[in-house]
Write a protein that holds these residues in place. Sequence first.
Motif, PDB file in Angstrom:
ATOM      1  N   ARG A 177      -0.555  11.595  -1.965  1.00 52.64           N
ATOM      2  CA  ARG A 177      -0.266  12.081  -0.849  1.00 52.64           C
ATOM      3  C   ARG A 177      -1.250  11.820   0.172  1.00 52.64           C
ATOM      4  O   ARG A 177      -0.825  11.373   1.303  1.00 52.64           O
ATOM      5  N   ALA A 178      -2.533  12.037   0.000  1.00 48.24           N
ATOM      6  CA  ALA A 178      -3.469  11.592   1.034  1.00 48.24           C
ATOM      7  C   ALA A 178      -3.338  10.309   1.466  1.00 48.24           C
ATOM      8  O   ALA A 178      -3.854   9.983   2.708  1.00 48.24           O
ATOM      9  N   ALA A 179      -3.433   9.399   0.358  1.00 50.09           N
ATOM     10  CA  ALA A 179      -3.331   8.278   0.831  1.00 50.09           C
ATOM     11  C   ALA A 179      -2.278   7.783   1.587  1.00 50.09           C
ATOM     12  O   ALA A 179      -2.375   6.856   2.689  1.00 50.09           O
ATOM     13  N   GLY A 180      -1.138   8.224   1.489  1.00 48.69           N
ATOM     14  CA  GLY A 180       0.047   8.233   2.213  1.00 48.69           C
ATOM     15  C   GLY A 180       0.042   8.460   3.493  1.00 48.69           C
ATOM     16  O   GLY A 180       0.222   7.919   4.701  1.00 48.69           O
ATOM     17  N   GLU A 181      -0.665   9.605   3.744  1.00 52.18           N
ATOM     18  CA  GLU A 181      -0.684  10.267   5.053  1.00 52.18           C
ATOM     19  C   GLU A 181      -1.918   9.437   5.909  1.00 52.18           C
ATOM     20  O   GLU A 181      -1.824   9.167   7.120  1.00 52.18           O
ATOM     21  N   LEU A 182      -2.837   8.975   5.308  1.00 49.46           N
ATOM     22  CA  LEU A 182      -3.990   8.147   5.897  1.00 49.46           C
ATOM     23  C   LEU A 182      -3.128   6.828   6.420  1.00 49.46           C
ATOM     24  O   LEU A 182      -3.513   6.250   7.567  1.00 49.46           O
ATOM     25  N   THR A 183      -2.372   6.200   5.545  1.00 47.55           N
ATOM     26  CA  THR A 183      -2.215   4.800   5.753  1.00 47.55           C
ATOM     27  C   THR A 183      -0.842   5.046   7.006  1.00 47.55           C
ATOM     28  O   THR A 183      -0.780   4.226   7.845  1.00 47.55           O
ATOM     29  N   ARG A 184      -0.069   6.124   7.165  1.00 49.75           N
ATOM     30  CA  ARG A 184       0.885   6.357   7.841  1.00 49.75           C
ATOM     31  C   ARG A 184       0.121   6.900   9.343  1.00 49.75           C
ATOM     32  O   ARG A 184       1.016   7.001  10.129  1.00 49.75           O
ATOM     33  N   GLY A 185      -1.066   7.182   9.381  1.00 50.74           N
ATOM     34  CA  GLY A 185      -1.705   7.659  10.606  1.00 50.74           C
ATOM     35  C   GLY A 185      -1.449   9.050  10.732  1.00 50.74           C
ATOM     36  O   GLY A 185      -1.696   9.707  11.804  1.00 50.74           O
ATOM     37  N   VAL A 186      -0.919  10.012   9.904  1.00 49.41           N
ATOM     38  CA  VAL A 186      -0.761  11.317   9.906  1.00 49.41           C
ATOM     39  C   VAL A 186      -2.015  12.093  10.318  1.00 49.41           C
ATOM     40  O   VAL A 186      -2.031  13.003  11.022  1.00 49.41           O
ATOM     41  N   ARG A 187      -3.193  11.647   9.412  1.00 47.07           N
ATOM     42  CA  ARG A 187      -4.189  12.306   9.613  1.00 47.07           C
ATOM     43  C   ARG A 187      -5.071  11.662  10.859  1.00 47.07           C
ATOM     44  O   ARG A 187      -5.174  10.554  11.003  1.00 47.07           O
ATOM     45  N   GLN A 188      -5.698  12.507  11.493  1.00 41.97           N
ATOM     46  CA  GLN A 188      -6.354  12.264  12.961  1.00 41.97           C
ATOM     47  C   GLN A 188      -7.900  12.012  12.566  1.00 41.97           C
ATOM     48  O   GLN A 188      -8.412  12.352  11.498  1.00 41.97           O
ATOM     49  N   GLY A 189      -8.658  11.226  13.305  1.00 37.26           N
ATOM     50  CA  GLY A 189     -10.109  10.998  13.025  1.00 37.26           C
ATOM     51  C   GLY A 189     -10.170   9.916  11.785  1.00 37.26           C
ATOM     52  O   GLY A 189     -10.737  10.024  10.998  1.00 37.26           O
ATOM     53  N   ALA A 190      -9.172   8.761  11.703  1.00 40.20           N
ATOM     54  CA  ALA A 190      -8.916   7.942  10.554  1.00 40.20           C
ATOM     55  C   ALA A 190      -9.367   6.426  10.844  1.00 40.20           C
ATOM     56  O   ALA A 190      -8.985   6.381  12.242  1.00 40.20           O
ATOM     57  N   HIS A 191      -9.596   5.597  10.214  1.00 39.94           N
ATOM     58  CA  HIS A 191      -9.679   4.288  10.352  1.00 39.94           C
ATOM     59  C   HIS A 191      -8.533   3.406   9.348  1.00 39.94           C
ATOM     60  O   HIS A 191      -8.359   4.079   8.194  1.00 39.94           O
ATOM     61  N   PRO A 192      -7.810   2.411  10.064  1.00 41.16           N
ATOM     62  CA  PRO A 192      -6.966   1.783   9.134  1.00 41.16           C
ATOM     63  C   PRO A 192      -7.490   1.359   7.662  1.00 41.16           C
ATOM     64  O   PRO A 192      -6.873   1.287   6.678  1.00 41.16           O
ATOM     65  N   ASP A 193      -8.966   1.266   7.622  1.00 35.97           N
ATOM     66  CA  ASP A 193      -9.523   0.919   6.318  1.00 35.97           C
ATOM     67  C   ASP A 193      -9.666   2.020   5.213  1.00 35.97           C
ATOM     68  O   ASP A 193     -10.408   1.766   4.336  1.00 35.97           O
ATOM     69  N   ASP A 194      -9.687   3.203   5.771  1.00 40.82           N
ATOM     70  CA  ASP A 194     -10.216   4.325   4.965  1.00 40.82           C
ATOM     71  C   ASP A 194      -9.591   4.415   3.618  1.00 40.82           C
ATOM     72  O   ASP A 194     -10.633   4.571   2.607  1.00 40.82           O
ATOM     73  N   VAL A 195      -8.312   4.072   3.255  1.00 32.02           N
ATOM     74  CA  VAL A 195      -7.964   4.133   2.011  1.00 32.02           C
ATOM     75  C   VAL A 195      -8.513   3.241   0.885  1.00 32.02           C
ATOM     76  O   VAL A 195      -8.979   3.366   0.179  1.00 32.02           O
ATOM     77  N   ALA A 196      -8.766   2.010   1.405  1.00 23.66           N
ATOM     78  CA  ALA A 196      -9.321   0.734   0.736  1.00 23.66           C
ATOM     79  C   ALA A 196     -10.762   1.467   0.671  1.00 23.66           C
ATOM     80  O   ALA A 196     -11.293   0.987  -0.723  1.00 23.66           O
ATOM     81  N   LEU A 197     -11.589   1.630   1.353  1.00 19.92           N
ATOM     82  CA  LEU A 197     -12.924   1.941   1.090  1.00 19.92           C
ATOM     83  C   LEU A 197     -12.925   3.134   0.066  1.00 19.92           C
ATOM     84  O   LEU A 197     -14.007   3.256  -0.486  1.00 19.92           O
ATOM     85  N   CYS A 198     -12.162   4.106   0.456  1.00 20.53           N
ATOM     86  CA  CYS A 198     -11.992   5.173  -0.582  1.00 20.53           C
ATOM     87  C   CYS A 198     -11.764   4.730  -2.014  1.00 20.53           C
ATOM     88  O   CYS A 198     -12.097   5.539  -3.055  1.00 20.53           O
ATOM     89  N   LEU A 199     -11.015   3.596  -2.210  1.00 22.70           N
ATOM     90  CA  LEU A 199     -10.638   3.137  -3.700  1.00 22.70           C
ATOM     91  C   LEU A 199     -11.733   1.989  -4.240  1.00 22.70           C
ATOM     92  O   LEU A 199     -11.317   1.306  -5.210  1.00 22.70           O
ATOM     93  N   GLU A 200     -12.733   1.789  -3.677  1.00 28.36           N
ATOM     94  CA  GLU A 200     -13.709   0.710  -3.924  1.00 28.36           C
ATOM     95  C   GLU A 200     -14.377   1.219  -5.060  1.00 28.36           C
ATOM     96  O   GLU A 200     -15.546   2.101  -4.716  1.00 28.36           O
TER      97      GLU A 200
END
Length: 237
Positions: A177-200
């Motif tokens: 769910r968190a990855a989906g929210e970040l990808t869709r821009g639901v969460r504020q204060g985010a960057h488009p690369d956040d999910v990929a960086l969290c999964l490195e």
Amino acid sequence: MDARFLGIGDLAETPSVAVVVDVMRACTVAAWAFARGAEKIVLAESLEEALALKDRHPDWVALKDDPPAPGFDAVNSPGLLRSVDLGGRTVVQKTTAGTVGALAVKDASLVLCAGFVVAEATARLLRTRGGDSVTFVVTGEDGRAEEDLACAQYIAGRAIGAVTDAAGYLRRAADSRAAGELTRGVRQGAHPDDVALCLELDRFPFAMVATPEGPLMVLRPLDVPAGTAGSGGVVDR
């Protein structure tokens, strides 16, 4: 090693060894802060405490969840933090899950903060210092966050030396769910690369250890070289 996986609200007693997991995004952000040169991270109990610490120490960097706010220098986003020079700086971090989880187990004999980016170093440290029982604090969604649980289960397997394929665990996190929210821009204060960086996986070679320093809970990096788990010292910058 006996591994337990509990949400913050399920912590009925102080564990001996605790691994606080917040993949998206507090622990990933903490690791990036150290990679960008931060000396230490102070885990604040509230936004008010974070601002008060910043007021007393103007050179400290205050960081929070969601969009930018007056008094804060940065937000809880690895994508936004990765270009910031934090050389020798102290960061004050306050988030809704990760910092809360760490403070909930502050009296444990060993407190580690972890995400996929420091998974192997964390597992190596647990092999030598984890003892017989480790409590993994699944911080997101009242202990139900799939990305945090997947990461915790992966680290637990690596801590006992299991040959574990990370792909399935990373897939669970990517579908969370968190990855989906970040990808869709639901969460504020985010960057488009956040999910990929969290999964490195294993981006950084250090574990992160939180200890009381006076009235504050302070997170520092601990270098854990392959083959010499637990014998490293605080990362020499």
